[in-house]
Scaffold this motif. Sequence first.
Motif: not given
Lengths: 177, 281
Positions: B67-73, B171-177, B239-240, B244-255
């Motif tokens: 979903a994240s890849v599809a949204v980004t595409a 704050l030590l750079g995890h996920n966002f470098f 993805p973080a 990546g957050t947008a990729g959760w939206i369809p799954l979250t709506l279903y959940a």
Amino acid sequence: MYEYWLSKWEIFAIDTQFLVPYLLAPLALIFVVIYVVSRIYSIRKPLTRRSLPWLIIVFISILLVIYGDALMAPERVGFAVGGGRLVVDVGWWGVPSGKVYNLSDCSLEWINASTTGIWRVGRGGPYVTVGMLSLMPQGIKGHGMVTRDAEWILVARCPDATYILGGPGLNPRVVHD
Amino acid sequence: MIKFFLVAFGLPWLLFPVMYLWGVGAWALVMMFAPALGVIAQGEVYRPELRLRDFAAFFYPLAWVAASVAVTALFVPPSGPEAGIRYLLARMAKVPAEEVPRDVVDVIITQNLLVPLLIPFAMLMNTFFAFGEEYGWRGYLTPKLAGRLGWVGASFVVGALWGLWHAPVLLLGHNFFEKFWWPSVPLFMLFCAASSPVLTWVYLRHGVWGAAAFHGGINAFAGIYFLLYPPEPPWLLNPAGVMGTAGWIPLTLYAIWDIRRMQNTGRINADATPPTHHSSR
């Protein structure tokens, strides 16, 4: 004449010196995991005759991962340059051993370590980098070994290979010593 | 609940100077057990049932990656794996991306292509470490708050807290470098809040170990995104990050829809009694 040699046990000691802080984390992790799992699943004595050997195996595995590379190192790695000769005797990570060249057969280039970045396909331990090295942005590629505290890096283009070498105190004057 | 929060949030901050000096590394894995230690400190230990079939949840996050890849595409055409890996290596070594040698990039791409061979190992390791978190967030805190806020409301609150909990490593750079880049904290709170209803849904269907497997799957598969998109800028193509957050939206709506349906059909109790996945001691 400049020589730099590093024994297997010196590599081992350097690894230990650099890795002790990093060993603390796996040890803390093992302790926390045992504590949490034993509390949740009511394992009264997590360290029993049955579980202790497994714990020791896990601990030895961690040590093997950390030190495996150093354990497989040759007894001695290093190089010598000066007195009209270049000796490369590494035999680790694809860098040849027992190679002796007349310096007159090789073209030498000196690069100040502060002006270059080293990329490797090989070993990148805490102190010494060994393997197929690339110097960027110079775009020079060759086999060799370079220590973290090297100020100068020697690029020796010899008839059958290019070597990238660096060690403590190595500098352009040694060729003439 | 105060002891839970003190331990769950306190331990990561106690480890913060250690991680700052010596690098995040395995300390992050120690930190992942802080929520479980919080439950123990609170004295509300429970025993989650361990069932092999719940480990199937490890593969569910592939839907999120897709979903994240599809949204980004929709906005950016995907590039090959080289650009993403080159970018990540360059960020780590603090050099321009074009200076990363082709050989090194090729080795990393080959390693990535071999990753499927490691799936059983990755599943066990990632699930086990994520269990330390899920035992606290989904197994303890979500049901506690669901009594007052409902399962969906509790999911969002726990998600935001869960994201905030990551602050020491973010704050030590995890996920966002980027070290000490404060927007990483609200960005990751959004990410966690967006994903949290899905984790709650997995928890309600598969229990704590299922949620741990799902969480482990997120950690294991998120990197696939970088094989298609270099994280430039990291807050967006990551993805973080926003995509990546947008990729959760369809799954979250279903959940959310399914959680409400389960509540309406009485399959879960609105006053926060989860299904029979764990037994209190």
